[in-house]
Design an enzyme around this catalytic site. Sequence first.
Site, PDB file in Angstrom:
ATOM      1  N   SER A  84       0.877  -1.234   0.108  1.00  0.00           N
ATOM      2  CA  SER A  84      -0.052  -0.004   0.059  1.00  0.00           C
ATOM      3  C   SER A  84       0.906   1.445  -0.138  1.00  0.00           C
ATOM      4  O   SER A  84       1.719   1.383   0.879  1.00  0.00           O
ATOM      5  CB  SER A  84      -0.946   0.059   1.144  1.00  0.00           C
ATOM      6  OG  SER A  84      -1.766   1.098   1.394  1.00  0.00           O
ATOM      7  N   THR A 109       1.015   4.060   1.134  1.00  0.00           N
ATOM      8  CA  THR A 109       0.791   5.010   2.136  1.00  0.00           C
ATOM      9  C   THR A 109       1.978   5.071   3.241  1.00  0.00           C
ATOM     10  O   THR A 109       1.977   5.803   4.282  1.00  0.00           O
ATOM     11  CB  THR A 109      -0.293   4.392   3.257  1.00  0.00           C
ATOM     12  OG1 THR A 109      -0.208   3.184   3.889  1.00  0.00           O
ATOM     13  CG2 THR A 109      -1.779   4.225   2.329  1.00  0.00           C
ATOM     14  N   SER A 123       6.846  -2.033  11.921  1.00  0.00           N
ATOM     15  CA  SER A 123       5.902  -1.480  10.866  1.00  0.00           C
ATOM     16  C   SER A 123       6.082   0.034  10.740  1.00  0.00           C
ATOM     17  O   SER A 123       7.257   0.569  11.092  1.00  0.00           O
ATOM     18  CB  SER A 123       4.600  -1.545  12.038  1.00  0.00           C
ATOM     19  OG  SER A 123       4.472  -0.498  12.934  1.00  0.00           O
ATOM     20  N   LYS A 124       5.714   0.459   9.525  1.00  0.00           N
ATOM     21  CA  LYS A 124       5.544   1.658   9.235  1.00  0.00           C
ATOM     22  C   LYS A 124       5.634   3.067  10.337  1.00  0.00           C
ATOM     23  O   LYS A 124       6.028   3.713  10.344  1.00  0.00           O
ATOM     24  CB  LYS A 124       4.487   1.969   7.972  1.00  0.00           C
ATOM     25  CG  LYS A 124       4.787   1.425   6.830  1.00  0.00           C
ATOM     26  CD  LYS A 124       3.629   1.570   5.640  1.00  0.00           C
ATOM     27  CE  LYS A 124       3.670   0.558   4.566  1.00  0.00           C
ATOM     28  NZ  LYS A 124       2.642   1.065   3.624  1.00  0.00           N
ATOM     29  N   ARG A 125       4.548   2.462  11.319  1.00  0.00           N
ATOM     30  CA  ARG A 125       4.318   3.325  12.395  1.00  0.00           C
ATOM     31  C   ARG A 125       5.200   2.943  13.466  1.00  0.00           C
ATOM     32  O   ARG A 125       5.095   3.830  14.398  1.00  0.00           O
ATOM     33  CB  ARG A 125       2.888   3.094  12.989  1.00  0.00           C
ATOM     34  CG  ARG A 125       1.959   3.677  11.762  1.00  0.00           C
ATOM     35  CD  ARG A 125       0.468   3.490  12.223  1.00  0.00           C
ATOM     36  NE  ARG A 125      -0.561   3.614  11.222  1.00  0.00           N
ATOM     37  CZ  ARG A 125      -0.690   2.804  10.169  1.00  0.00           C
ATOM     38  NH1 ARG A 125      -0.384   1.846  10.149  1.00  0.00           N
ATOM     39  NH2 ARG A 125      -1.658   3.323   9.334  1.00  0.00           N
TER      40      ARG A 125
END
Length: 462
Positions: free
Chosen positions: A12, A14, A245-247
Amino acid sequence: MTGKVRTRIAPSPTGFLHLGTARTALYSWAYARHHGGEFVLRIEDTDVARSTQDSTDQILASMHWLGLDYDEGPIYQMQRLARYQEVIAQMLAAGTAYRCYCTPAELEEVREAQRARGEKTLYDGRWRPAAGKVLPPVPEGVPPVVRFCNPMSGDVTWDDLVKGEITINNREIDDLIILRPDGVPTYNFAVVVDDWDMAISHVFRGDEHINNTPWQINIFNALGAPLPRFGHVPVILGDDGQKLSKRRGAVSVTAYEENGYLPEAMLNYLARLGWSHGDEELFTREQMVSWFDGSHLSKSPAQWDAAKLAWVNAQYIKAKPDDALAPLVAVQLQKRGIVADERLPAICALFKDRCDTTVVLAHWAAAFYADVTPGEADRVQHVTEAIRPVVLALADKLSDATWDKPSIGAAIKEVLVAHGIKMPTLAMPVRVLTMGTAQTPSLDAVLALFTRETAVARLRAA
């Protein structure tokens, strides 16, 4: 399934392509290549509010850097909206989907009541058609969503390529929204249509998707589409024991490129985060393809180990031909405003055994192209009043010597004999003055890589 193996990676856009997705891409790519199949890149960009072109560009750049070539793609979901709506229309006509007019406030009321009763929060099916059931009147001005008629009983079971047999009861899941009011499909629906249309045979993905799989299998079955084989790989844990994770804690793949890691080393290290082939620690891309048959995938989370990655990268730097390594170091030098020359491959050859990234190697190489400033402690310790005359004598000797390693070595020995000192007494100050540090490879080899003018000038600055 029978027929050609076709795998895919579907990030994704994002945010950046992070390490977990890169590992899944590697497994999917290697499995397809092992079986002589095809690998597809799909961009799942239906999260319109958060998807960006920068993220897409970074994903494509990461795939290119890693060398994970794809046979089809990139395919963008937002360019397939007409296809999703076509399938939605078919499902509505077949009775496997229905329109739901619940407002967010109504849904929250339902969830609050379920929580108060200690129940799992699930959609209550108020707009789901059934024989003899009278549906509420359609409210004005409320755009509907479309929900999937999930089976209300029975189990969903699949033989996971990693986890083995997994069973989830249909009472644990509800009637999933498959189309938003704006006509954009949700993830669990679009991914099924995509995998169906693209004839995906095997899906490798993170095990956070296990809870999505029963919905997807039920949608496949409702469409009469063949099921792919699923393999859910465990997460990668960071230093804090939490999921990368991305976050949280993840670093983009391109950041590792910028920080001087080699793509072949990154692939080697990622492969070993959840997969093994005997005791092999280092292996080529070709070896991985020949070995990766989908077995030997770990069921347990992998721990990211920055020190181990640095060790792997160091092995690849040592093994890389100097002519191939030099352009990568030149890029790092350019970031410092330094333009290298034909000496760079030889510089790489001399220093690469000391380096675990091309950034570190560029730091050594920079001393041959830019001014160096020795640390005050090193200068005080090594460049003493007693040694200065010897250093100046070496500078005079080198100013007339043939500029090659044997002749430089001979000049050093002559100065040592003339002044009655041993090599370490002279070598340390020479290293500090020329390289800015007291620890370097063989002194004659180092000096030979300088221009005569630079080496002599730095020695005379004693």
